[in-house]
Design a protein around this motif. Structure first.
Motif, PDB file in Angstrom:
ATOM      1  N   UNK A  56      77.794 -55.975  -2.941  1.00 29.93           N
ATOM      2  CA  UNK A  56      79.021 -55.819  -3.703  1.00 29.93           C
ATOM      3  C   UNK A  56      78.891 -56.550  -5.035  1.00 29.93           C
ATOM      4  N   UNK A  57      79.486 -55.971  -6.056  1.00 29.39           N
ATOM      5  CA  UNK A  57      79.502 -56.604  -7.370  1.00 29.39           C
ATOM      6  C   UNK A  57      80.918 -56.632  -7.908  1.00 29.39           C
ATOM      7  N   UNK A  58      81.171 -57.606  -8.759  1.00 26.86           N
ATOM      8  CA  UNK A  58      82.499 -57.758  -9.366  1.00 26.86           C
ATOM      9  C   UNK A  58      82.320 -58.240 -10.791  1.00 26.86           C
ATOM     10  N   UNK A  59      82.945 -57.551 -11.725  1.00 24.83           N
ATOM     11  CA  UNK A  59      82.846 -57.916 -13.134  1.00 24.83           C
ATOM     12  C   UNK A  59      84.220 -58.285 -13.671  1.00 24.83           C
ATOM     13  N   UNK A  60      84.290 -59.401 -14.357  1.00 22.13           N
ATOM     14  CA  UNK A  60      85.533 -59.854 -14.977  1.00 22.13           C
ATOM     15  C   UNK A  60      85.506 -59.529 -16.467  1.00 22.13           C
ATOM     16  N   UNK A  61      86.646 -59.109 -16.977  1.00 21.16           N
ATOM     17  CA  UNK A  61      86.738 -58.802 -18.397  1.00 21.16           C
ATOM     18  C   UNK A  61      88.094 -59.244 -18.928  1.00 21.16           C
ATOM     19  N   UNK A  62      88.176 -59.381 -20.242  1.00 20.98           N
ATOM     20  CA  UNK A  62      89.412 -59.817 -20.875  1.00 20.98           C
ATOM     21  C   UNK A  62      89.168 -61.048 -21.725  1.00 20.98           C
ATOM     22  N   UNK A  63      90.245 -61.707 -22.057  1.00 19.42           N
ATOM     23  CA  UNK A  63      90.171 -62.885 -22.916  1.00 19.42           C
ATOM     24  C   UNK A  63      89.863 -64.116 -22.068  1.00 19.42           C
ATOM     25  N   UNK A  64      88.596 -64.294 -21.750  1.00 18.50           N
ATOM     26  CA  UNK A  64      88.160 -65.344 -20.829  1.00 18.50           C
ATOM     27  C   UNK A  64      87.492 -66.476 -21.590  1.00 18.50           C
ATOM     28  N   UNK A  65      87.990 -67.680 -21.391  1.00 20.05           N
ATOM     29  CA  UNK A  65      87.316 -68.854 -21.939  1.00 20.05           C
ATOM     30  C   UNK A  65      86.270 -69.364 -20.948  1.00 20.05           C
ATOM     31  N   UNK A  66      86.670 -69.450 -19.691  1.00 19.80           N
ATOM     32  CA  UNK A  66      85.738 -69.879 -18.658  1.00 19.80           C
ATOM     33  C   UNK A  66      86.264 -69.443 -17.298  1.00 19.80           C
ATOM     34  N   UNK A  67      85.343 -69.238 -16.364  1.00 21.94           N
ATOM     35  CA  UNK A  67      85.705 -68.959 -14.983  1.00 21.94           C
ATOM     36  C   UNK A  67      85.135 -70.066 -14.122  1.00 21.94           C
ATOM     37  N   UNK A  68      85.982 -70.776 -13.435  1.00 21.28           N
ATOM     38  CA  UNK A  68      85.522 -71.879 -12.595  1.00 21.28           C
ATOM     39  C   UNK A  68      84.996 -71.337 -11.268  1.00 21.28           C
ATOM     40  N   UNK A  69      85.876 -71.035 -10.359  1.00 18.63           N
ATOM     41  CA  UNK A  69      85.464 -70.539  -9.051  1.00 18.63           C
ATOM     42  C   UNK A  69      85.567 -69.023  -8.993  1.00 18.63           C
ATOM     43  N   UNK A  70      84.594 -68.410  -8.339  1.00 22.71           N
ATOM     44  CA  UNK A  70      84.674 -67.002  -8.020  1.00 22.71           C
ATOM     45  C   UNK A  70      84.480 -66.870  -6.519  1.00 22.71           C
ATOM     46  N   UNK A  71      85.114 -65.872  -5.945  1.00 21.40           N
ATOM     47  CA  UNK A  71      85.104 -65.784  -4.488  1.00 21.40           C
ATOM     48  C   UNK A  71      85.234 -64.339  -4.024  1.00 21.40           C
ATOM     49  N   UNK A  72      84.834 -64.148  -2.778  1.00 22.82           N
ATOM     50  CA  UNK A  72      85.051 -62.882  -2.083  1.00 22.82           C
ATOM     51  C   UNK A  72      85.939 -63.135  -0.869  1.00 22.82           C
ATOM     52  N   UNK A  73      86.927 -62.289  -0.714  1.00 22.60           N
ATOM     53  CA  UNK A  73      87.792 -62.287   0.454  1.00 22.60           C
ATOM     54  C   UNK A  73      87.666 -60.917   1.113  1.00 22.60           C
ATOM     55  N   UNK A  74      88.161 -60.822   2.341  1.00 21.77           N
ATOM     56  CA  UNK A  74      88.207 -59.519   3.008  1.00 21.77           C
ATOM     57  C   UNK A  74      89.446 -59.430   3.880  1.00 21.77           C
ATOM     58  N   UNK A  75      89.894 -58.199   4.047  1.00 19.32           N
ATOM     59  CA  UNK A  75      91.083 -57.949   4.859  1.00 19.32           C
ATOM     60  C   UNK A  75      90.842 -56.732   5.726  1.00 19.32           C
ATOM     61  N   UNK A  76      90.823 -56.956   7.030  1.00 19.97           N
ATOM     62  CA  UNK A  76      90.682 -55.865   7.990  1.00 19.97           C
ATOM     63  C   UNK A  76      92.067 -55.307   8.312  1.00 19.97           C
ATOM     64  N   UNK A  77      92.135 -54.070   8.792  1.00 20.88           N
ATOM     65  CA  UNK A  77      93.435 -53.460   9.107  1.00 20.88           C
ATOM     66  C   UNK A  77      94.236 -54.319  10.078  1.00 20.88           C
ATOM     67  N   UNK A 115      91.952 -68.722 -19.642  1.00 18.40           N
ATOM     68  CA  UNK A 115      91.931 -67.717 -20.682  1.00 18.40           C
ATOM     69  C   UNK A 115      91.967 -68.361 -22.058  1.00 18.40           C
ATOM     70  N   UNK A 116      91.538 -67.606 -23.063  1.00 18.56           N
ATOM     71  CA  UNK A 116      91.544 -68.137 -24.433  1.00 18.56           C
ATOM     72  C   UNK A 116      92.955 -68.468 -24.889  1.00 18.56           C
ATOM     73  N   UNK A 117      93.908 -67.612 -24.564  1.00 13.27           N
ATOM     74  CA  UNK A 117      95.281 -67.814 -25.011  1.00 13.27           C
ATOM     75  C   UNK A 117      96.270 -67.905 -23.863  1.00 13.27           C
ATOM     76  N   UNK A 118      95.880 -67.427 -22.688  1.00 10.69           N
ATOM     77  CA  UNK A 118      96.820 -67.350 -21.572  1.00 10.69           C
ATOM     78  C   UNK A 118      96.838 -68.589 -20.713  1.00 10.69           C
ATOM     79  N   UNK A 119      95.879 -69.499 -20.911  1.00 12.45           N
ATOM     80  CA  UNK A 119      95.826 -70.671 -20.065  1.00 12.45           C
ATOM     81  C   UNK A 119      95.185 -70.356 -18.723  1.00 12.45           C
TER      82      UNK A 119
END
Length: 120
Positions: free
Chosen positions: A20-41, A101-105
């Protein structure tokens, strides 16, 4: 606004692998933690794995030794390599990012989810 988009889900036989891959986009200054979650039915969304900006990782007991989380800080991406898949790994997998975020905090953003089905 920060957006996360997952890809790579699908149908796989028990014992198989998916990435699995995940790409973040937008006005990003930095990303600290990234994670994967899952939800079964019919179940709650559970944490699968996390990775800090420095590369420190955490795994749920149920996936230790089978899943590997990694990230590319320059590209703001995170991946989950899933090996030795079991039917109980079947779920919708969500990517999550926590950062600044650059402007969003500070922000917490989720992807839309990608289905992983493990079945023969």
């Amino acid at each position: 606004q920060v957006q996360l988009v997952e890809s790579g889900g699908g149908l796989v036989q028990p014992g198989g692998s998916l990435r699995l891959s995940c790409a973040a986009s937008g006005s990003i200054f930095s990303i600290n933690a990234m994670a994967w979650y899952r939800q079964a039915p019919g179940k709650e969304r559970d944490l699968v794995a996390t990775i800090s900006s420095g590369g420190r990782t955490y795994y749920a007991d149920s996936v230790k030794g089978r899943f590997t989380i990694s990230r590319d800080n320059a590209k703001n991406t995170v991946s989950l390599q899933m090996n030795s898949l079991k039917p109980e790994d079947t779920a919708v997998y969500y990517c999550r990012g926590d950062g600044l975020g650059h402007t969003s905090g500070p922000f917490t953003s989720w992807g839309q989810g990608t289905q992983v089905t493990v079945s023969s």
